[in-house]
Design a protein around this motif. Structure first.
Motif, PDB file in Angstrom:
ATOM      1  N   ASN A 229       0.843  -1.206   0.000  1.00 13.80           N
ATOM      2  CA  ASN A 229       0.000   0.000   0.000  1.00 13.80           C
ATOM      3  C   ASN A 229       0.876   1.252   0.000  1.00 13.80           C
ATOM      4  OD1 ASN A 229       0.885   0.269   2.673  1.00 13.80           O
ATOM      5  ND2 ASN A 229      -0.943  -0.695   3.522  1.00 13.80           N
ATOM      6  N   THR A 230       0.232   2.412  -0.018  1.00 14.64           N
ATOM      7  CA  THR A 230       0.993   3.667  -0.079  1.00 14.64           C
ATOM      8  C   THR A 230       1.843   3.889   1.166  1.00 14.64           C
ATOM      9  OG1 THR A 230      -1.032   4.786   0.654  1.00 14.64           O
ATOM     10  CG2 THR A 230      -0.495   4.916  -1.689  1.00 14.64           C
ATOM     11  N   ASP A 231       1.439   3.304   2.293  1.00 11.40           N
ATOM     12  CA  ASP A 231       2.240   3.451   3.502  1.00 11.40           C
ATOM     13  C   ASP A 231       3.609   2.808   3.312  1.00 11.40           C
ATOM     14  OD1 ASP A 231       2.153   4.688   5.997  1.00 11.40           O
ATOM     15  OD2 ASP A 231       1.718   2.827   7.050  1.00 11.40           O
ATOM     16  N   LYS A 280      -0.401  -7.109   4.466  1.00  7.00           N
ATOM     17  CA  LYS A 280       0.883  -6.966   5.154  1.00  7.00           C
ATOM     18  C   LYS A 280       1.342  -8.332   5.622  1.00  7.00           C
ATOM     19  CE  LYS A 280       2.798  -4.919   9.407  1.00  7.00           C
ATOM     20  NZ  LYS A 280       2.505  -3.973  10.492  1.00  7.00           N
ATOM     21  N   ILE A 281       2.582  -8.652   5.337  1.00  6.60           N
ATOM     22  CA  ILE A 281       3.156  -9.914   5.783  1.00  6.60           C
ATOM     23  C   ILE A 281       4.283  -9.590   6.758  1.00  6.60           C
ATOM     24  CG2 ILE A 281       4.325 -12.033   5.112  1.00  6.60           C
ATOM     25  CD1 ILE A 281       2.899 -11.884   2.438  1.00  6.60           C
ATOM     26  N   ALA A 282       4.191 -10.185   7.931  1.00  6.10           N
ATOM     27  CA  ALA A 282       5.195  -9.966   8.980  1.00  6.10           C
ATOM     28  C   ALA A 282       5.943 -11.267   9.254  1.00  6.10           C
ATOM     29  CB  ALA A 282       4.521  -9.473  10.252  1.00  6.10           C
ATOM     30  N   PHE A 283       7.249 -11.153   9.381  1.00  2.00           N
ATOM     31  CA  PHE A 283       8.102 -12.281   9.740  1.00  2.00           C
ATOM     32  C   PHE A 283       8.753 -11.959  11.088  1.00  2.00           C
ATOM     33  CE2 PHE A 283       7.881 -11.914   5.163  1.00  2.00           C
ATOM     34  CZ  PHE A 283       7.592 -13.203   4.750  1.00  2.00           C
ATOM     35  N   VAL A 304      -1.989 -10.330   7.107  1.00  3.26           N
ATOM     36  CA  VAL A 304      -3.238  -9.642   7.477  1.00  3.26           C
ATOM     37  C   VAL A 304      -3.505  -8.515   6.492  1.00  3.26           C
ATOM     38  CG1 VAL A 304      -3.148 -10.129   9.959  1.00  3.26           C
ATOM     39  CG2 VAL A 304      -1.954  -8.130   9.058  1.00  3.26           C
ATOM     40  N   GLU A 305      -4.783  -8.170   6.335  1.00  2.00           N
ATOM     41  CA  GLU A 305      -5.159  -6.977   5.585  1.00  2.00           C
ATOM     42  C   GLU A 305      -4.962  -5.793   6.527  1.00  2.00           C
ATOM     43  OE1 GLU A 305      -6.698  -5.669   1.713  1.00  2.00           O
ATOM     44  OE2 GLU A 305      -5.666  -7.416   2.510  1.00  2.00           O
ATOM     45  N   ASP A 306      -4.043  -4.918   6.189  1.00  2.00           N
ATOM     46  CA  ASP A 306      -3.502  -3.940   7.121  1.00  2.00           C
ATOM     47  C   ASP A 306      -4.543  -2.943   7.641  1.00  2.00           C
ATOM     48  OD1 ASP A 306      -1.287  -3.133   8.564  1.00  2.00           O
ATOM     49  OD2 ASP A 306      -0.574  -1.748   7.032  1.00  2.00           O
ATOM     50  N   SER A 307      -5.359  -2.386   6.746  1.00  2.00           N
ATOM     51  CA  SER A 307      -6.220  -1.266   7.137  1.00  2.00           C
ATOM     52  C   SER A 307      -7.446  -1.678   7.944  1.00  2.00           C
ATOM     53  CB  SER A 307      -6.603  -0.454   5.904  1.00  2.00           C
ATOM     54  OG  SER A 307      -5.430   0.041   5.274  1.00  2.00           O
ATOM     55  N   PRO A 308      -8.190  -2.733   7.566  1.00  2.00           N
ATOM     56  CA  PRO A 308      -9.258  -3.189   8.461  1.00  2.00           C
ATOM     57  C   PRO A 308      -8.725  -3.592   9.831  1.00  2.00           C
ATOM     58  CG  PRO A 308      -9.523  -4.152   6.285  1.00  2.00           C
ATOM     59  CD  PRO A 308      -8.189  -3.460   6.287  1.00  2.00           C
TER      60      PRO A 308
END
Length: 386
Positions: A229-231, A280-283, A304-308
């Motif tokens: 995303n833009t972030d 967003k994927i976090a490791f 996870v879907e970051d914004s929701p």
């Protein structure tokens, strides 16, 4: 009950998820309300939140009804409530300042910001619009690294007499001078840098707490995050990341049995992967030692879907701020901030912060714990006294 009247600063993915959610839960009942920490909070439902003003700088959003603007590029979050009725709220031009990183001009228009060719309003115009709209809370969704722009809108909130929820990692609620100003005029504030409902930071914190509770020595850890995303595109400019890295790192360090040396902990956004969009994927990796100094390690991948994920927190923060307004409470709300935000004025273990949120909602204010339940913060009061 009255409506909770809010204004939005930034109509990006996070604002889109929040606006969609307000409409989505309007058609639900308590039994079917999946994804909320509280269906009813202090007498208020999600559908009691009403957006009365919105500011952005993108040409594809400015001048459009909010119900259309939340789906305009470069927004790319999941559309889970596509049939938004017209809101009657026209997105107004805001101040750009440092809200757009110069490197974003090098990317395709569908992925970056396109500043509108309109005069930027001054502080007096923003304040006038906030007052005209009747908003009582300003929710800040500006991009990471927008230091000057966030302070501009915090100042507008003070002058307009509206409460402030700072979802971004520019330190306002956790800055003693700014917190004192909100407290002195009786306006509540929650910040800074919203935690996700179930995201990388809250998961990392709980794992860190688990290590401490079970007597496991944590020697080193990292958290790497990618998104499209833009972030994440904005954060390719590493100079804009300083406060974000501080916020995320302190959120994890604060729950460890012993803080790790800087060389043994790395937490922060890592790269921009365009096709991930708002996913967003976090490791996360944690290396430690068990009984007898026997080594162990843990690796986790979270998608996870970051914004929701952030909207699930903000929808409660808005309702908590409304309760503070009704009760005449100004300044930083320490207990709620510790539960909702990565960089609150006072870091607390999540179980303790949750307890204080519930007590705040119920209006239980024991004298010996009123500092943590109510705010203002201890250092804020000392700053003014000094």
């Amino acid at each position: 009950m009255d409506k909770i009247k809010i204004a939005l600063c930034g109509v990006g993915n996070c604002a889109s998820a929040l606006v969609q959610g307000i409409h989505y839960y309007r058609h639900k009942n308590p039994e079917g309300a999946i994804g909320l920490m509280h269906w009813e909070l202090g007498g208020y439902l999600p559908s009691d939140i009403e957006v009365l003003a919105a500011f952005d700088i993108d040409a594809r959003k400015v001048g459009r009804d909010l119900s259309e603007a939340v789906f305009a590029p470069p927004n790319c979050t999941t559309v889970f409530s596509p049939d938004l009725p017209p809101s009657g709220v026209t997105v107004r031009m805001g101040q750009v300042l440092d809200g757009v990183s110069p490197h974003m001009a090098d990317y395709d228009d569908s992925r970056t910001f396109l500043p509108a060719d309109e005069p930027e309003p001054g502080q007096a115009q923003i304040v006038r619009e906030l007052r005209r709209s009747g908003a009582e809370i300003l929710v800040n969704y500006l991009p990471v690294g927008s230091e000057k722009a966030v302070r501009f809108y915090a100042e507008c909130a003070l002058k307009a007499g509206v409460a402030f929820i700072n979802c971004m990692p520019v330190f306002i609620a956790s800055d003693p001078a700014w917190e004192a100003r909100f407290r002195q005029v009786g306006l509540p504030i929650i910040g800074d840098d919203v935690k996700s409902q179930l995201g990388a930071t809250i998961t990392h914190r709980l794992l860190g707490q688990l290590f401490a509770d079970r007597g496991v020595q944590l020697d080193r850890t990292y958290q790497l995050n990618t998104g499209g995303n833009t972030d994440f595109l904005n954060m390719l400019d590493r100079q804009r990341l300083q406060s974000k890295k501080i916020s995320k790192t302190e959120a994890v360090q604060s729950v460890l049995a012993q803080q790790l040396p800087a060389e043994d902990i790395h937490i922060g956004p890592s790269d921009y992967v365009p096709w991930q969009k708002d996913n967003k994927i976090a490791f996360i990796r944690m290396e430690g030692r068990l009984f007898g100094d026997v080594p162990m390690n843990l690796e986790l991948r979270l998608s996870v879907e970051d914004s929701p994920n952030s909207a699930g927190i903000v929808i409660d923060a808005i309702r908590v701020i409304k309760l503070a307004l009704e009760r005449g409470i100004g300044g930083a709300l320490e207990g709620p901030a510790a539960y909702f935000m990565k960089h609150p004025p006072l870091q607390l273990p999540d179980h303790r912060a949750k307890e204080l949120v519930e007590r705040f909602i119920m209006g239980e204010l024991a004298d010996e714990e009123s500092d943590e339940v109510l705010g203002p913060s201890r250092w804020g009061r000392a700053e003014v006294a000094g």
